[in-house]
Design a protein around this motif. Sequence first.
Motif, PDB file in Angstrom:
ATOM      1  N   PRO A   1       0.790  -1.228   0.000  1.00  0.00           N
ATOM      2  CA  PRO A   1       0.000   0.000   0.000  1.00  0.00           C
ATOM      3  C   PRO A   1       0.824   1.280   0.000  1.00  0.00           C
ATOM      4  CG  PRO A   1      -0.309  -1.226   2.056  1.00  0.00           C
ATOM      5  CD  PRO A   1       0.516  -2.073   1.153  1.00  0.00           C
ATOM      6  N   ARG A   2       1.937   1.290   0.721  1.00  0.00           N
ATOM      7  CA  ARG A   2       2.757   2.505   0.785  1.00  0.00           C
ATOM      8  C   ARG A   2       3.385   2.805  -0.572  1.00  0.00           C
ATOM      9  NH1 ARG A   2       5.724   6.378   0.720  1.00  0.00           N
ATOM     10  NH2 ARG A   2       6.440   7.599   2.484  1.00  0.00           N
ATOM     11  N   ASN A   3       3.935   1.793  -1.228  1.00  0.00           N
ATOM     12  CA  ASN A   3       4.521   1.995  -2.562  1.00  0.00           C
ATOM     13  C   ASN A   3       3.447   2.378  -3.577  1.00  0.00           C
ATOM     14  OD1 ASN A   3       7.070   1.423  -1.584  1.00  0.00           O
ATOM     15  ND2 ASN A   3       7.071  -0.685  -2.312  1.00  0.00           N
ATOM     16  N   SER A   4       2.273   1.792  -3.434  1.00  0.00           N
ATOM     17  CA  SER A   4       1.169   2.139  -4.337  1.00  0.00           C
ATOM     18  C   SER A   4       0.767   3.592  -4.135  1.00  0.00           C
ATOM     19  CB  SER A   4      -0.029   1.216  -4.087  1.00  0.00           C
ATOM     20  OG  SER A   4       0.307  -0.121  -4.381  1.00  0.00           O
ATOM     21  N   ALA A   5       0.676   4.018  -2.882  1.00  0.00           N
ATOM     22  CA  ALA A   5       0.331   5.412  -2.595  1.00  0.00           C
ATOM     23  C   ALA A   5       1.367   6.357  -3.194  1.00  0.00           C
ATOM     24  CB  ALA A   5       0.211   5.618  -1.087  1.00  0.00           C
ATOM     25  N   GLN A   6       2.629   5.992  -3.082  1.00  0.00           N
ATOM     26  CA  GLN A   6       3.713   6.804  -3.653  1.00  0.00           C
ATOM     27  C   GLN A   6       3.559   6.906  -5.173  1.00  0.00           C
ATOM     28  OE1 GLN A   6       6.422   8.343  -1.946  1.00  0.00           O
ATOM     29  NE2 GLN A   6       6.744   9.320  -3.919  1.00  0.00           N
ATOM     30  N   ALA A   7       3.275   5.795  -5.830  1.00  0.00           N
ATOM     31  CA  ALA A   7       3.108   5.791  -7.287  1.00  0.00           C
ATOM     32  C   ALA A   7       1.924   6.675  -7.702  1.00  0.00           C
ATOM     33  CB  ALA A   7       2.905   4.354  -7.792  1.00  0.00           C
ATOM     34  N   ILE A   8       0.865   6.630  -6.918  1.00  0.00           N
ATOM     35  CA  ILE A   8      -0.323   7.442  -7.217  1.00  0.00           C
ATOM     36  C   ILE A   8      -0.005   8.922  -7.083  1.00  0.00           C
ATOM     37  CG2 ILE A   8      -2.648   8.019  -6.392  1.00  0.00           C
ATOM     38  CD1 ILE A   8      -2.700   4.948  -5.480  1.00  0.00           C
ATOM     39  N   ALA A   9       0.664   9.296  -5.983  1.00  0.00           N
ATOM     40  CA  ALA A   9       1.022  10.703  -5.763  1.00  0.00           C
ATOM     41  C   ALA A   9       1.931  11.218  -6.871  1.00  0.00           C
ATOM     42  CB  ALA A   9       1.681  10.867  -4.396  1.00  0.00           C
ATOM     43  N   GLU A  10       2.884  10.395  -7.280  1.00  0.00           N
ATOM     44  CA  GLU A  10       3.791  10.802  -8.365  1.00  0.00           C
ATOM     45  C   GLU A  10       3.036  10.943  -9.678  1.00  0.00           C
ATOM     46  OE1 GLU A  10       7.051   8.003  -8.361  1.00  0.00           O
ATOM     47  OE2 GLU A  10       7.722   8.682  -6.373  1.00  0.00           O
ATOM     48  N   PHE A  11       2.152  10.010  -9.967  1.00  0.00           N
ATOM     49  CA  PHE A  11       1.365  10.066 -11.202  1.00  0.00           C
ATOM     50  C   PHE A  11       0.497  11.317 -11.246  1.00  0.00           C
ATOM     51  CE2 PHE A  11      -2.779   8.973 -13.183  1.00  0.00           C
ATOM     52  CZ  PHE A  11      -2.357   8.891 -14.507  1.00  0.00           C
ATOM     53  N   LEU A  12      -0.159  11.605 -10.136  1.00  0.00           N
ATOM     54  CA  LEU A  12      -1.061  12.764 -10.092  1.00  0.00           C
ATOM     55  C   LEU A  12      -0.305  14.080  -9.909  1.00  0.00           C
ATOM     56  CD1 LEU A  12      -3.922  11.292  -7.865  1.00  0.00           C
ATOM     57  CD2 LEU A  12      -3.889  11.528 -10.367  1.00  0.00           C
ATOM     58  N   ALA A  13       0.949  13.989  -9.498  1.00  0.00           N
ATOM     59  CA  ALA A  13       1.781  15.170  -9.229  1.00  0.00           C
ATOM     60  C   ALA A  13       1.110  16.088  -8.209  1.00  0.00           C
ATOM     61  CB  ALA A  13       2.105  15.917 -10.520  1.00  0.00           C
ATOM     62  N   VAL A  14       0.591  15.448  -7.142  1.00  0.00           N
ATOM     63  CA  VAL A  14      -0.019  16.197  -6.041  1.00  0.00           C
ATOM     64  C   VAL A  14       0.563  15.684  -4.731  1.00  0.00           C
ATOM     65  CG1 VAL A  14      -2.165  16.758  -7.242  1.00  0.00           C
ATOM     66  CG2 VAL A  14      -2.027  14.661  -5.924  1.00  0.00           C
ATOM     67  N   ASP A  15       0.537  16.541  -3.741  1.00  0.00           N
ATOM     68  CA  ASP A  15       1.034  16.185  -2.420  1.00  0.00           C
ATOM     69  C   ASP A  15      -0.087  15.474  -1.662  1.00  0.00           C
ATOM     70  OD1 ASP A  15       2.743  16.058  -0.233  1.00  0.00           O
ATOM     71  OD2 ASP A  15       2.049  17.983   0.559  1.00  0.00           O
ATOM     72  N   LEU A  16       0.101  14.206  -1.404  1.00  0.00           N
ATOM     73  CA  LEU A  16      -0.890  13.411  -0.683  1.00  0.00           C
ATOM     74  C   LEU A  16      -0.256  12.821   0.565  1.00  0.00           C
ATOM     75  CD1 LEU A  16      -2.419  11.479  -3.732  1.00  0.00           C
ATOM     76  CD2 LEU A  16      -3.502  13.341  -2.463  1.00  0.00           C
ATOM     77  N   ASP A  17      -1.064  12.556   1.563  1.00  0.00           N
ATOM     78  CA  ASP A  17      -0.600  11.928   2.789  1.00  0.00           C
ATOM     79  C   ASP A  17      -0.484  10.426   2.529  1.00  0.00           C
ATOM     80  OD1 ASP A  17      -0.323  10.711   5.300  1.00  0.00           O
ATOM     81  OD2 ASP A  17      -1.654  12.158   6.281  1.00  0.00           O
ATOM     82  N   LEU A  18       0.735   9.997   2.211  1.00  0.00           N
ATOM     83  CA  LEU A  18       0.963   8.613   1.804  1.00  0.00           C
ATOM     84  C   LEU A  18       0.687   7.620   2.924  1.00  0.00           C
ATOM     85  CD1 LEU A  18       4.228   9.078  -0.288  1.00  0.00           C
ATOM     86  CD2 LEU A  18       1.842   9.279  -1.025  1.00  0.00           C
ATOM     87  N   GLU A  19       1.027   7.985   4.146  1.00  0.00           N
ATOM     88  CA  GLU A  19       0.787   7.076   5.269  1.00  0.00           C
ATOM     89  C   GLU A  19      -0.707   6.877   5.499  1.00  0.00           C
ATOM     90  OE1 GLU A  19       3.236   5.289   6.360  1.00  0.00           O
ATOM     91  OE2 GLU A  19       4.616   6.486   5.157  1.00  0.00           O
ATOM     92  N   ALA A  20      -1.471   7.963   5.416  1.00  0.00           N
ATOM     93  CA  ALA A  20      -2.923   7.849   5.580  1.00  0.00           C
ATOM     94  C   ALA A  20      -3.524   7.005   4.459  1.00  0.00           C
ATOM     95  CB  ALA A  20      -3.565   9.234   5.616  1.00  0.00           C
ATOM     96  N   MET A  21      -3.014   7.173   3.241  1.00  0.00           N
ATOM     97  CA  MET A  21      -3.500   6.366   2.120  1.00  0.00           C
ATOM     98  C   MET A  21      -3.231   4.890   2.376  1.00  0.00           C
ATOM     99  SD  MET A  21      -2.318   8.693  -1.119  1.00  0.00           S
ATOM    100  CE  MET A  21      -3.053   7.635  -2.382  1.00  0.00           C
ATOM    101  N   ALA A  22      -2.029   4.580   2.811  1.00  0.00           N
ATOM    102  CA  ALA A  22      -1.650   3.184   3.053  1.00  0.00           C
ATOM    103  C   ALA A  22      -2.503   2.572   4.169  1.00  0.00           C
ATOM    104  CB  ALA A  22      -0.165   3.097   3.401  1.00  0.00           C
ATOM    105  N   ARG A  23      -2.859   3.380   5.183  1.00  0.00           N
ATOM    106  CA  ARG A  23      -3.675   2.862   6.292  1.00  0.00           C
ATOM    107  C   ARG A  23      -5.094   2.504   5.848  1.00  0.00           C
ATOM    108  NH1 ARG A  23      -0.932   6.913   9.166  1.00  0.00           N
ATOM    109  NH2 ARG A  23      -2.707   8.335   8.969  1.00  0.00           N
ATOM    110  N   GLU A  24      -5.548   3.034   4.737  1.00  0.00           N
ATOM    111  CA  GLU A  24      -6.896   2.715   4.233  1.00  0.00           C
ATOM    112  C   GLU A  24      -6.997   1.278   3.734  1.00  0.00           C
ATOM    113  OE1 GLU A  24     -10.056   4.332   3.975  1.00  0.00           O
ATOM    114  OE2 GLU A  24      -8.969   5.355   5.567  1.00  0.00           O
TER     115      GLU A  24
END
Length: 186
Positions: free
Chosen positions: A152-175
């Motif tokens: 989940p953490r690596n997936s969240a990172q890939a999503i943030a990079e793709f969208l080029a937006v600052d996202l809370d990666l830890e919160a995403m992974a916890r979902e």
Amino acid sequence: MITVVSGLPRSGTSLMMQMLAAGGMPLLTDSERKPDADNPRGYCEWEPVKLLPKQPERIDEAEGKAVKVITQLLMSLPEGRDYRVIFMERPLPEVLASQDEMLRRRGKSDLLSHDEMTKAFQAHLKEVVTWFTDRPNIPILRMGYRRVLQSPRNSAQAIAEFLAVDLDLEAMAREVDPALYRNRSS
């Protein structure tokens, strides 16, 4: 920018929407479809998306947000917008098993056999791939459901990079709740 989350039914689109919301991205959703045993955290859908074939301009309401668009409606997305598409992928046997379980819980059954459904989904996915190929200006990130659950953490990172937006990666992974990964195929 309009972030579109798409994929076949039961492929993880609700999970992706939940991850994006946890990361801090606004969603375009409504409360029409309530959480249930099949999606205990909710579906994160927006009912007016079904109007896209006749009212394509409705997608403008998703500007700066993420919206779920089922694969059958992707081809109704009007040109001239800045889209980013996160396309959820899940093995067809798992999609069909999950769909069967959902229909069983609702006291319904699928009218088509798994072989017929597999052929129909494969043909539909081929159509979707062709549609994307004809629109190289629409970036797409293909995300495997299993990959999201396993990393989940690596997936969240890939999503943030793709969208080029600052996202809370830890919160995403916890979902991501691996306990909700039911109907697995080997």
